[in-house]
Design a protein around this motif. Sequence first.
Motif, mmCIF file in Angstrom:
data_model
loop_
_atom_site.group_PDB
_atom_site.id
_atom_site.type_symbol
_atom_site.label_atom_id
_atom_site.label_comp_id
_atom_site.label_asym_id
_atom_site.label_seq_id
_atom_site.Cartn_x
_atom_site.Cartn_y
_atom_site.Cartn_z
ATOM 1 N N ASP A 40 0.818 -1.259 -0.069
ATOM 2 C CA ASP A 40 0.194 0.013 0.223
ATOM 3 C C ASP A 40 0.846 1.252 0.287
ATOM 4 O O ASP A 40 0.742 2.143 -0.699
ATOM 5 N N LEU A 41 1.803 1.240 0.922
ATOM 6 C CA LEU A 41 2.757 2.385 1.031
ATOM 7 C C LEU A 41 3.545 2.675 -0.545
ATOM 8 O O LEU A 41 3.367 3.720 -0.934
ATOM 9 N N ILE A 42 3.986 1.529 -0.985
ATOM 10 C CA ILE A 42 4.724 1.702 -2.289
ATOM 11 C C ILE A 42 3.592 2.441 -3.320
ATOM 12 O O ILE A 42 4.032 3.225 -4.052
ATOM 13 N N GLU A 43 2.202 1.547 -3.199
ATOM 14 C CA GLU A 43 1.573 2.052 -4.364
ATOM 15 C C GLU A 43 1.085 3.926 -3.897
ATOM 16 O O GLU A 43 0.848 4.417 -4.966
ATOM 17 N N ASN A 44 1.102 4.145 -2.962
ATOM 18 C CA ASN A 44 0.741 5.690 -2.445
ATOM 19 C C ASN A 44 2.055 6.303 -2.978
ATOM 20 O O ASN A 44 1.616 7.589 -3.313
ATOM 21 N N ILE A 45 3.080 5.796 -2.596
ATOM 22 C CA ILE A 45 4.438 6.605 -3.147
ATOM 23 C C ILE A 45 4.497 6.941 -4.588
ATOM 24 O O ILE A 45 4.704 7.751 -5.291
ATOM 25 N N THR A 46 4.125 5.663 -5.476
ATOM 26 C CA THR A 46 4.081 5.693 -7.011
ATOM 27 C C THR A 46 2.773 6.009 -7.393
ATOM 28 O O THR A 46 2.488 5.406 -8.521
ATOM 29 N N THR A 57 0.249 -6.309 -5.903
ATOM 30 C CA THR A 57 -0.333 -5.666 -4.713
ATOM 31 C C THR A 57 -1.735 -6.413 -4.675
ATOM 32 O O THR A 57 -2.268 -6.948 -3.691
ATOM 33 N N ASN A 58 -2.414 -6.501 -5.779
ATOM 34 C CA ASN A 58 -3.849 -6.996 -5.943
ATOM 35 C C ASN A 58 -3.795 -8.418 -5.264
ATOM 36 O O ASN A 58 -4.647 -8.890 -4.518
#
Lengths: 512, 313
Positions: A101-107, A447-448
Motif C-alpha cells: 500500500d505504501l509503495i502504491e501511495n508513493i508511486t 499488490t492485488n
Amino acid sequence: MTASLFGIYTAQRSLSLNQAAIDLISNNISNMNTPGYSKQRVEIEQLTSGNISNIPQNACQDSLGAVISSISRNREAYLDTYFRNENSGLSYFKELQGNADLIENITNELDEIGINHSLDEFYESLHQLGGNPNDIVARNNVIQKTIELTSKFNSVYERLENLRTSIVGDFTNPNTLNNSKIQLSINELNNKLSSIADLNSTIILSTSQGTSPNYLLDQRDKLLDEVSALIPIDITTHSNGSVTVNLGNTSLVSGQEQTGFFEVTSGDINNPAIIQIQNGTGGTLVNDAYSLIDSGKIGAILEMGGSDANKLTIKSVMDDLDTLAEELATSINGIQTSGQYMIENPVGSGTYELSGDPLVTIPPDFFVDNLGATLNITAKTICLNSAILNDSYQIATADAASETGETGDGSNALLMAQVRDSFLGGLGGATTEQYITNLVGKVGSKTNTIKNNLDIKENVTQQVRLRRESVMGVNLDEEMTDLIKFQRSYEASAKIFSIVDQTIKTIINMVG
Amino acid sequence: MINQRITNGYLNENVLSNLVTNRDKLIELQRKIASGKEIENASDNVFSATTILNSNFSLGKIDVYLKNINTAKSEIETADKALLTTLDSVHKSRELTIQALNATSGAEEMGIIGSQINQLLQQVKDIGNTQFGTKYIFGGQNTNSAPFSVPADGEIKYNGSSDGTPERDIEIAKSVTITMNIGGDELFGYYYEDPANPGTYLEQGLIGTLTTLKQELEGAQDKDVIRTKLEELDLELQGLLEAQSTFGGLLSRLEITQQLHKDDEINLTDVKSQVQDVDFAKTISDLQFQETALKASLQVSARVIQPSILNYL
C-alpha cells in the motif's frame, strides 16, 4: 462397625468440592475476556476407601463421596497447530500488504501528481519550445517543468528508499538497522523465545509434581501464537509438559533452553538485512535464514526489503525508476549535445546567435547527476544541469546544420519532444510512458494478488480462530448453569451436614 | 456447526467481524461517492488503472498536438493574408506595366509609373518582414531579425535562412510533422550587389522583377524589355498562387487533423470516464442497500448478544 461421624466428613468433602467448583466458575467468569485464556473445568471423580466390605451396611462407607481429580483446560492441540500455521500466513500477507500500500501511495500515478503527469508536461513544454525557440518564456517553462520532473523522480525514489531503510535498514549505514522494523521484530522474537524456554522449565517442574499449571500453559500458548505471527514454526509437545520449537530443521527452543538466537547483520544492496541463527555461545547455526523464514511478519519484511525478482520488492520499483530516469536522460542528452544552443553576441546586446558546430562547441548536457556529470544518473541523482538552469538559452533547440543566424530553428527541441514516442532499448523497447504503465501495472497486479491472498487468509484464520474460541472460550450460560448446579449441590451437602449433626445430637441427648 | 459451543467470545468476535465487514463496504462506497472515482489505487483494478494511464498519455499528446495545430494555423493564416496582399501588388504592377506599354505613354508617364512600381516594391518588402508575434515568419529559421533589408538604395537583400533549409517544422500528430513556412527568398526574391563580385547584381523572384522593371521605367524605357518584365510578372503571379494553394492546403489539412484529434479526445475521455468515474446511480443505490444491510446486522447483533441466562435467574 460403621463410624457415626463418617457422614459428616463426606458432607464436608462435598462442601469443599462444590466451593472449589464455584471458585473455578468465578475464575472462568473473571477471565472470560482475557486473551489466550482457556476455560477450565473441574474433573470430579468418586472417592473410595479401597476396602471391599462383605457387609452391605459397611459397604456404604466404602464410598467416601467425590473428589476433584484435576483441573483441566479446554483446549484442542490440532486447532492450535492449524491456527498457528494460518496465523503465520496471515501476518505475512498483512505485512506485505501494508508495505505494498505504501509503495502504491508513493508511486501513485493515477492522480495528477505522479511522474507520468510531470513527464507529460515536460514533453509539452519541449513542444512549445520547438515552435518558439526564441521565446524566453517557453525556455523558462521547459526549465520549470524539468525541475518539477527531476524533483518528482528524486522525491519518489527517496520515499521508497526511506521506506526500505525503515524496514530492513540501509546497508551503507549499519546504524540504521538498530531502528529498523526487522531488528525490532527480531528482538521481539528473541524475547518471546526466551520466555517460552523459561515457561518450559517452570512447567516441567509443576508437571513433575503432578499439578497442571494451566495458567502457565495458557501463557505459553499465547506466546507460541505470537511467535507464529513472526516466523513459521513447528511445535512438538513432550510428555514432561515442555515444547520444542523448530524453524525448519533448526531447533529454537528445546526443553528449558533457548537453543537458537536470531541475529541481524548488515548485508548488501540486494538484501540489506541478513538474519543469522546462532547457538547460545555465539556459534553460527544458520548463516542466512532468508529461505527458512518464508512466512510470518519477519518473512514479509525480508521479502519486501530483499530483491527477489518474482516478488514485489521495494528495490524492484526503485530499480525501474532508475532505469527510466537513466534512459530518459541518455536520450535527451544525446539530442541536446548534437544540436546548437544560443549564445548572446555581443554579450549584453540581447541578440542571440547559434553556438555553431556541436562537435566544436559541445552543448552542455541536459540532465546530469548530483555531481554534475552524466556517469551516475539515477532516479535519485537526476537533476537539470546548472549551466542550463542558469541560462535557459543553453537548451539546444536548433539542429547541427543550421546557420548561426537561424535561431528560429526548433527542430532539435522537436526531436527532444519526440522522445515521447520513441521506443527506447533500455526500457525493453517501450516508450517512457508505456514503461510507467507497465510499472504501475506490475505493482498494481502484485499488490492485488497480495490483497486477495490476505482476504483469503483473513477468512480462514477467522474461522479457525472462531473454532478455537468455541473450544477454549467461556460460555456464560454454561458457567451460570454450572454455578446453580454446584450451588444446589453445596446446599444439599450442607443439609446432609445438618441432618448428620441432628442424628448425632439425638444420640447424645439420649445418653444425656 | 451442530453441537458447537457458542461461547461469548465466539459471539462477540462473530458479530464484530460481520459489523466490520459491513462498515468497510459502506466506507468504500462513501469514498467512491465523495471522490467520484471508481478506483483509487492501481491494485483496485489493474486493467482499469492501465486504461486510465494510457488514456491520460494519449490525451496529453492530443493536447500538445492541438496546441501545435493552433500555433501552426495562426502563423499560416498570417502568411496567407500576407500573400493575398502581395497578390494585389502583383496585379496592380501588371496593370501599371500594361499602362506603360500603351502607345500613348510618354517618358514622363513612364517615370511616374516607375515610382508607383517602386511604392509597390517597398510594400512587398514590408510584407516580407511580416511578424507573427515577435517572429518574422518569412525569414526561414531566422525568425529573430527582419529578413529583408536595404543595404543600399535600390537594393533589397534577403537575410533569412540561406542554407536551403528554411523549414520550421511542427508535429501535428504522432510522427507527422508539417512545415509551416516558406522561405522569403522563394516567395519574394531579392535584388542586391554580389559582395564577392562588385558590379554584378544578384536578383530573383518578384523583388528582382519589380526592381529591374522600375529601373527600366525610370531609365532606358525600352518597351521590349518592359514586355519581358510583364511576362516575368505573370510567372511570379503563378508562383505566388502556387504558394497560396500550398498554404490553403495546409490549413485544410490542419482543420481535418484538428477535428480527428478532437474526435479522439472525446472517445478517449469517454473510455477513461467509463473506467474511472463512479456510476452515481448505481453506487448510491449500492450505498442504500449497504446501509440497510448494516442496520439489519446491527439490529440482529444487538438481539443476539443481549439475552443471557442471567436475565432469568
